[in-house]
Design an enzyme around this catalytic site. Structure first.
Site, PDB file in Angstrom:
ATOM      1  N   ILE A 121       0.861  -1.182   0.000  1.00  0.00           N
ATOM      2  CA  ILE A 121       0.000   0.000   0.000  1.00  0.00           C
ATOM      3  C   ILE A 121       0.894   1.227   0.000  1.00  0.00           C
ATOM      4  CG2 ILE A 121      -0.284  -0.046   2.531  1.00  0.00           C
ATOM      5  CD1 ILE A 121      -3.180   1.081   1.918  1.00  0.00           C
ATOM      6  N   GLU A 242      -4.738  -1.740  11.876  1.00  0.00           N
ATOM      7  CA  GLU A 242      -3.312  -1.608  11.624  1.00  0.00           C
ATOM      8  C   GLU A 242      -2.577  -1.198  12.903  1.00  0.00           C
ATOM      9  OE1 GLU A 242      -0.231   0.919   8.735  1.00  0.00           O
ATOM     10  OE2 GLU A 242      -2.391   0.957   8.360  1.00  0.00           O
ATOM     11  N   ARG A 243      -3.168  -0.314  13.674  1.00  0.00           N
ATOM     12  CA  ARG A 243      -2.515   0.155  14.896  1.00  0.00           C
ATOM     13  C   ARG A 243      -2.517  -0.908  15.979  1.00  0.00           C
ATOM     14  NH1 ARG A 243      -5.176   6.019  13.547  1.00  0.00           N
ATOM     15  NH2 ARG A 243      -3.461   6.649  12.175  1.00  0.00           N
ATOM     16  N   GLN A 279      21.028  -5.997  42.701  1.00  0.00           N
ATOM     17  CA  GLN A 279      19.702  -5.404  42.881  1.00  0.00           C
ATOM     18  C   GLN A 279      19.277  -4.568  41.678  1.00  0.00           C
ATOM     19  OE1 GLN A 279      18.817  -2.102  45.774  1.00  0.00           O
ATOM     20  NE2 GLN A 279      17.753  -3.754  46.870  1.00  0.00           N
TER      21      GLN A 279
END
Length: 377
Positions: A121, A242-243, A279
């Site tokens: 596209i 799409e998102r 840590q």
């Protein structure tokens, strides 16, 4: 996840590990995935899984597409075949299914399902990105055809594409209402040229191209929607899905980063002790894993809404911007724990880092996502 989807996930995983992963490095160097790989994926049922069987597809739902996309990402192929297959199956095929005439669907979708036709596209232009109503590519009516002129850039599958859905102005004075979608069949399109296969920071196996249209004659029958001026609305309707795909890819990348880093810090030693015993390492990975779990929960919920037909564009925009921003932060923190090795491309964490950055740009920049969300306040 259902039993059927779990079986599909396992089948996709086995196929990708056997057929595609051995070629990943070669594809990265070539900057493009072999055409034979598209046909192999089609034969394995990994293309157009949610397109109806009547048009050659798998007859599944969007969940089938997402399962396949996630396994492609987990195989380390998201920055190559994954991006191209996502555009092909999840975007282009669904534009044809949603807006194509019966003749168009019968003509193009079966070939896309087998991998004999590769879809792309073409939205972005050198001077036009997210503002699609301002594209300069024009399609002038001439009898039973359109004369297409313009230039596109950053087009996924540009080198391989046989079918290109082109965003063009059929009315140069109409703004958003002058935008239409035309399908260019590259095998029979004098005046169509492929430009450079662009070199990118990441996603090296994904061919991304410049495209040129110089008086390309496109049959009137190749207009999507059968009525001019519908293109902008068509684009907006499809962008929510799409998102969500972008958000899903972000989740998979985060999960992979945490897994890779946890395994590494258990083995790597500093000052006579494994890195995981420090840590700072524990806190950084605890934060990263929490972000990944929150993102997974959010995206899974949105997928349920999508399947129920209730996913709204605003929430999809929220998912796209937050997950992709978080993806980049999580992977950056994980890479840091690898030290210098994290900067070496032979380590998967380095590829995840390079591939992640574009997620904040395509499918609408994250700044555009925030504007869409702000309009609802």
């Amino acid at each position: 996840m259902t039993e059927e989807l779990s079986i599909l996930r396992e089948q996709a995983k086995r196929f990708l590990e056997r057929q595609f992963v051995p070629h990943r490095e070669r594809w990265d160097k070539a900057g493009v995935v072999d055409r034979d790989a598209w046909r192999a994926a089609g034969a394995a049922g990994l293309l157009c899984a949610s397109i109806p069987e009547a048009y050659g597809g798998g007859g599944g739902t969007r969940a089938h597409d997402l399962v396949i996309s996630e396994e492609i990402g987990r195989a380390g192929l998201g920055g190559g075949f994954g991006a191209g297959a996502g555009v092909h199956s999840n975007i282009v095929a669904h534009y044809l299914l949603a807006y194509g005439t019966e003749a168009q669907k019968q003509r193009w979708l079966p070939g896309m399902a087998t991998g004999d036709l590769v879809g792309a596209i073409a939205m972005t232009e050198p001077n036009t990105g997210s503002d699609l109503k301002s594209v300069r590519t024009t399609a002038r009516r001439d009898g039973d055809a359109y004369i297409l002129n313009g230039q596109k850039t950053f087009i996924t599958n540009g080198q391989n594409a046989d079918l290109i859905v082109v965003v063009a102005k059929t009315d140069s004075t109409g703004g958003a209402k002058g935008v239409s979608l035309l399908v260019v069949e590259t095998a029979n399109a004098p005046g169509f040229r492929r430009g450079r296969n662009l070199e990118k920071i990441g996603m090296h196996a994904q061919d991304t191209s410049e495209l040129f249209f110089d008086d390309v004659r496109v049959p009137r029958a190749n207009l999507l929607g059968d009525v001019e001026g519908q293109g902008f609305v068509q684009l907006m309707v499809q962008l929510a899905w799409e998102r969500l795909i972008c958000a899903s890819g972000a989740v998979v990348a985060m999960e992979m980063a945490v897994e890779l880093t946890a395994a590494y810090v258990k083995e790597r030693k500093a000052f006579g002790a494994p890195l995981l015993t420090f840590q700072n390492t524990q806190f950084k990975l605890a934060e990263a894993k929490t972000h990944a779990v929150i993102a997974r929960t959010f995206v899974d919920d949105l997928m349920v809404r999508l399947l129920a037909g209730s996913l709204d564009p605003t929430t999809a925009a929220m998912a796209k911007w937050w997950t992709t921003e978080t993806q980049c932060r999580v992977i950056d923190e994980c890479l840091q724990l690898f030290g210098g090795y994290g900067y070496m491309t032979e380590y998967p964490i380095a590829r995840l880092y390079a591939d992640a950055r574009v997620q904040k740009i395509y499918a609408g920049t994250n700044e555009i996502m925030k504007l869409l969300i702000a309009r609802t306040l």
